[in-house]
Design an enzyme around this catalytic site. Structure first.
Site, mmCIF file in Angstrom:
data_model
loop_
_atom_site.group_PDB
_atom_site.id
_atom_site.type_symbol
_atom_site.label_atom_id
_atom_site.label_comp_id
_atom_site.label_asym_id
_atom_site.label_seq_id
_atom_site.Cartn_x
_atom_site.Cartn_y
_atom_site.Cartn_z
ATOM 1 N N ALA A 192 -7.755 -3.789 -1.914
ATOM 2 C CA ALA A 192 -7.844 -5.010 -2.711
ATOM 3 C C ALA A 192 -7.279 -4.805 -4.114
ATOM 4 C CB ALA A 192 -9.292 -5.494 -2.785
ATOM 5 N N GLU A 207 4.445 6.469 5.089
ATOM 6 C CA GLU A 207 5.129 7.743 4.868
ATOM 7 C C GLU A 207 4.230 8.719 4.112
ATOM 8 O OE1 GLU A 207 8.289 4.437 4.444
ATOM 9 O OE2 GLU A 207 6.133 4.692 4.127
#
Length: 145
Positions: free
Chosen positions: A52, A61
């Site tokens: 959030a 990645e």
């Protein structure tokens, strides 16, 4: 040899797709998966994990690289990133630099969609003339005289 390359990409694709399926993307609704093969031949996968507080989310990645490090790997031999949609889901700038920390300029980076590989790059093509660990250890072979 083509069979070996095909099998390697198939294994990376499968691992990245499985990771993408577990992504936590409640805000963007854009799941991404990544899988890499380390110097020992082991596959490590990661997915994006949103938060959030937007700047503290984690890219797929980065998750795959963290899994590699936790598993004892230190070098990326090849990486595959998968995302949905029509556009290529290439690594963001920060992830290009994260990959650079553990890969050399010729490292293959494969970009996939749900139906397969869409395009392949080298790290150097995505992050040309990059700064990396070799600069800090006096091994910069590309410095201008």
């Amino acid at each position: 040899m083509t069979d070996t390359i095909g099998a390697e990409l198939a294994a990376l694709f499968e691992a990245a797709a499985a990771a993408m399926a577990t992504a936590y993307a409640p805000y963007s609704h854009f799941p991404v998966g990544a899988a890499l093969r380390d110097e020992h031949g082991r596959i490590h996968a990661g997915c994006n994990v949103e938060n959030a507080a937007y700047p503290v989310g984690t890219c797929a990645e980065a998750g795959a690289i963290a899994a590699m490090i936790a598993g004892g790997g230190r070098a990326i031999g090849v990486i595959l990133i998968i995302g949905e949609g029509q556009a290529l889901v290439t690594p963001c700038g920060a992830c290009r630099q994260r990959i650079r920390e553990f890969a050399d300029p010729a490292t293959p980076i494969h970009i996939a969609g749900p139906d397969g590989i869409r395009r392949s790059f080298t790290l150097d093509a995505l992050l040309p003339d990059s700064f990396g660990p070799d600069h800090l250890h006096g091994k910069n072979q590309h410095a201008d005289a």
